[in-house]
Design a protein around this motif. Structure first.
Motif, PDB file in Angstrom:
ATOM      1  N   PRO A  61      12.644  -7.356  -2.802  1.00 47.40           N
ATOM      2  CA  PRO A  61      11.586  -7.148  -3.803  1.00 47.40           C
ATOM      3  C   PRO A  61      12.014  -6.238  -4.937  1.00 47.40           C
ATOM      4  O   PRO A  61      11.709  -6.498  -6.102  1.00 47.40           O
ATOM      5  CB  PRO A  61      10.452  -6.536  -2.972  1.00 47.40           C
ATOM      6  N   GLU A  62      12.737  -5.157  -4.607  1.00 45.12           N
ATOM      7  CA  GLU A  62      13.184  -4.229  -5.636  1.00 45.12           C
ATOM      8  C   GLU A  62      14.118  -4.911  -6.631  1.00 45.12           C
ATOM      9  O   GLU A  62      14.078  -4.655  -7.844  1.00 45.12           O
ATOM     10  CB  GLU A  62      13.890  -3.022  -5.015  1.00 45.12           C
ATOM     11  N   ALA A  63      14.980  -5.805  -6.108  1.00 42.39           N
ATOM     12  CA  ALA A  63      15.918  -6.515  -6.979  1.00 42.39           C
ATOM     13  C   ALA A  63      15.187  -7.490  -7.887  1.00 42.39           C
ATOM     14  O   ALA A  63      15.543  -7.658  -9.061  1.00 42.39           O
ATOM     15  CB  ALA A  63      16.955  -7.255  -6.131  1.00 42.39           C
ATOM     16  N   VAL A  64      14.153  -8.137  -7.339  1.00 40.04           N
ATOM     17  CA  VAL A  64      13.376  -9.081  -8.141  1.00 40.04           C
ATOM     18  C   VAL A  64      12.635  -8.347  -9.259  1.00 40.04           C
ATOM     19  O   VAL A  64      12.551  -8.830 -10.389  1.00 40.04           O
ATOM     20  CB  VAL A  64      12.383  -9.856  -7.254  1.00 40.04           C
TER      21      VAL A  64
ATOM     22  N   LEU B  67       8.196 -14.674  -5.765  1.00 38.74           N
ATOM     23  CA  LEU B  67       8.435 -13.668  -4.740  1.00 38.74           C
ATOM     24  C   LEU B  67       7.271 -13.599  -3.761  1.00 38.74           C
ATOM     25  O   LEU B  67       7.467 -13.415  -2.558  1.00 38.74           O
ATOM     26  CB  LEU B  67       8.658 -12.304  -5.389  1.00 38.74           C
ATOM     27  N   PHE B  68       6.044 -13.752  -4.265  1.00 40.45           N
ATOM     28  CA  PHE B  68       4.867 -13.646  -3.399  1.00 40.45           C
ATOM     29  C   PHE B  68       4.874 -14.684  -2.276  1.00 40.45           C
ATOM     30  O   PHE B  68       4.263 -14.469  -1.229  1.00 40.45           O
ATOM     31  CB  PHE B  68       3.581 -13.815  -4.218  1.00 40.45           C
ATOM     32  N   ALA B  69       5.534 -15.808  -2.510  1.00 40.71           N
ATOM     33  CA  ALA B  69       5.542 -16.881  -1.518  1.00 40.71           C
ATOM     34  C   ALA B  69       6.581 -16.662  -0.418  1.00 40.71           C
ATOM     35  O   ALA B  69       6.581 -17.382   0.580  1.00 40.71           O
ATOM     36  CB  ALA B  69       5.792 -18.227  -2.196  1.00 40.71           C
TER      37      ALA B  69
ATOM     38  N   LEU C 129       4.763  -1.389   1.849  1.00 39.49           N
ATOM     39  CA  LEU C 129       3.882  -1.336   0.689  1.00 39.49           C
ATOM     40  C   LEU C 129       4.423  -0.434  -0.409  1.00 39.49           C
ATOM     41  O   LEU C 129       4.110  -0.617  -1.581  1.00 39.49           O
ATOM     42  CB  LEU C 129       2.490  -0.865   1.113  1.00 39.49           C
ATOM     43  N   THR C 130       5.222   0.541  -0.026  1.00 43.84           N
ATOM     44  CA  THR C 130       5.816   1.422  -1.042  1.00 43.84           C
ATOM     45  C   THR C 130       6.713   0.650  -1.991  1.00 43.84           C
ATOM     46  O   THR C 130       6.904   1.051  -3.149  1.00 43.84           O
ATOM     47  CB  THR C 130       6.630   2.539  -0.369  1.00 43.84           C
ATOM     48  N   SER C 131       7.256  -0.477  -1.512  1.00 47.82           N
ATOM     49  CA  SER C 131       8.072  -1.332  -2.365  1.00 47.82           C
ATOM     50  C   SER C 131       7.230  -2.358  -3.111  1.00 47.82           C
ATOM     51  O   SER C 131       7.575  -2.764  -4.230  1.00 47.82           O
ATOM     52  CB  SER C 131       9.125  -2.073  -1.521  1.00 47.82           C
TER      53      SER C 131
ATOM     54  N   PRO D  58       4.625  -1.099  -6.673  1.00 45.85           N
ATOM     55  CA  PRO D  58       5.153  -1.132  -8.048  1.00 45.85           C
ATOM     56  C   PRO D  58       5.290  -2.558  -8.580  1.00 45.85           C
ATOM     57  O   PRO D  58       5.085  -2.798  -9.778  1.00 45.85           O
ATOM     58  CB  PRO D  58       6.520  -0.453  -7.914  1.00 45.85           C
ATOM     59  N   ILE D  59       5.622  -3.497  -7.704  1.00 45.66           N
ATOM     60  CA  ILE D  59       5.733  -4.893  -8.121  1.00 45.66           C
ATOM     61  C   ILE D  59       4.373  -5.422  -8.531  1.00 45.66           C
ATOM     62  O   ILE D  59       4.235  -6.109  -9.553  1.00 45.66           O
ATOM     63  CB  ILE D  59       6.320  -5.744  -6.972  1.00 45.66           C
TER      64      ILE D  59
END
Length: 231
Positions: free
Chosen positions: A7-10, A33-35, A44-46, A49-50
């Motif tokens: 997720p952080e990379a996306v 990404l959500f899928a 959730l901490t990651s 921010p997304i």
């Protein structure tokens, strides 16, 4: 998007796309990404921010349906562990939509002011250049121009704001842990009054105090909605 992307990379990739003017592609990368199962299993901490960046992009592009689907996905992930995170994202979503209305209104006011200044008649030349009939017609034309400007610039954002509040309610409903902020949001839609929001707060849930405090900036939303949506 590769299935192993974190997720952080996306999010970093999305920020890069936004920086080169590809906001639509950035939003699509977050939607994809959500899928993924990795998104649902991430802490959730990651994810928060997304989600905050996601709602910003949705508001900028007036992508109401995408926002609703993303918020519902996040609710399903976070509602059993961190309702506070859902509140933060919902508040940010509505506040951004409200800010767009304010910006649109300011822009419309500037356009109207410029148009009015351009048609101002020099009093010394009034008798030579204008007749009472033309002055009256000019005033009517000016009002019509203002109305067209407001509807072109402000009304689309007001409609989006209304949709945003409905999305917020849809996301928050049917969960007892989100009931208080749901009532706060519903109260703003019905009354737009800080007094009513204060009455709706539950002292047993201190997190809502911050919620209602952040929501105060939207206290004039319903008045604007009423002014622009009334026949």
């Amino acid at each position: 998007m590769a299935p192993f992307s974190k997720p952080e990379a996306v999010l970093k990739q999305a920020e890069g796309l936004v920086s080169v003017g590809q906001s639509h592609a950035a939003l699509q990368s977050l939607i994809e990404l959500f899928a993924s199962k990795r998104f649902r299993a991430s802490p959730l901490t990651s994810l928060e921010p997304i989600m905050l960046r996601f709602v910003e992009l949705c508001v900028d592009m007036r992508r109401g349906r995408a926002a609703k689907e993303g918020l519902m996905t996040y609710k399903n992930i976070a509602q059993n562990t961190s309702v506070g995170s859902i509140e933060v994202v919902i508040q940010r979503f509505v506040q951004l939509a409200d800010r767009k209305v304010e910006e649109a209104q300011e822009k419309a006011d500037k356009v109207n002011a410029s148009a009015a200044a351009a048609t101002t008649v020099d009093v010394d030349d009034l008798e030579a250049s204008e007749t009472p009939e033309s002055i009256l017609l000019g005033a009517v034309s000016g009002d019509q121009s203002k109305d067209r400007t407001d509807r072109a610039l402000v009304t689309p954002w007001l409609k989006f704001l209304w949709e945003s509040y409905r999305t917020a309610l849809e996301t928050l409903k049917n969960n007892a842990r989100l009931e208080t902020i749901y009532q706060v949001c519903k109260t703003f839609i019905i009354y737009g009054s800080h007094t009513d929001v204060a009455r709706s707060k539950s002292p047993s849930k201190p997190s809502v105090s911050a919620s209602s405090s952040n929501a105060r900036s939207s206290s004039a939303v319903c008045a604007r909605l009423s002014a622009y949506t009334s026949p």
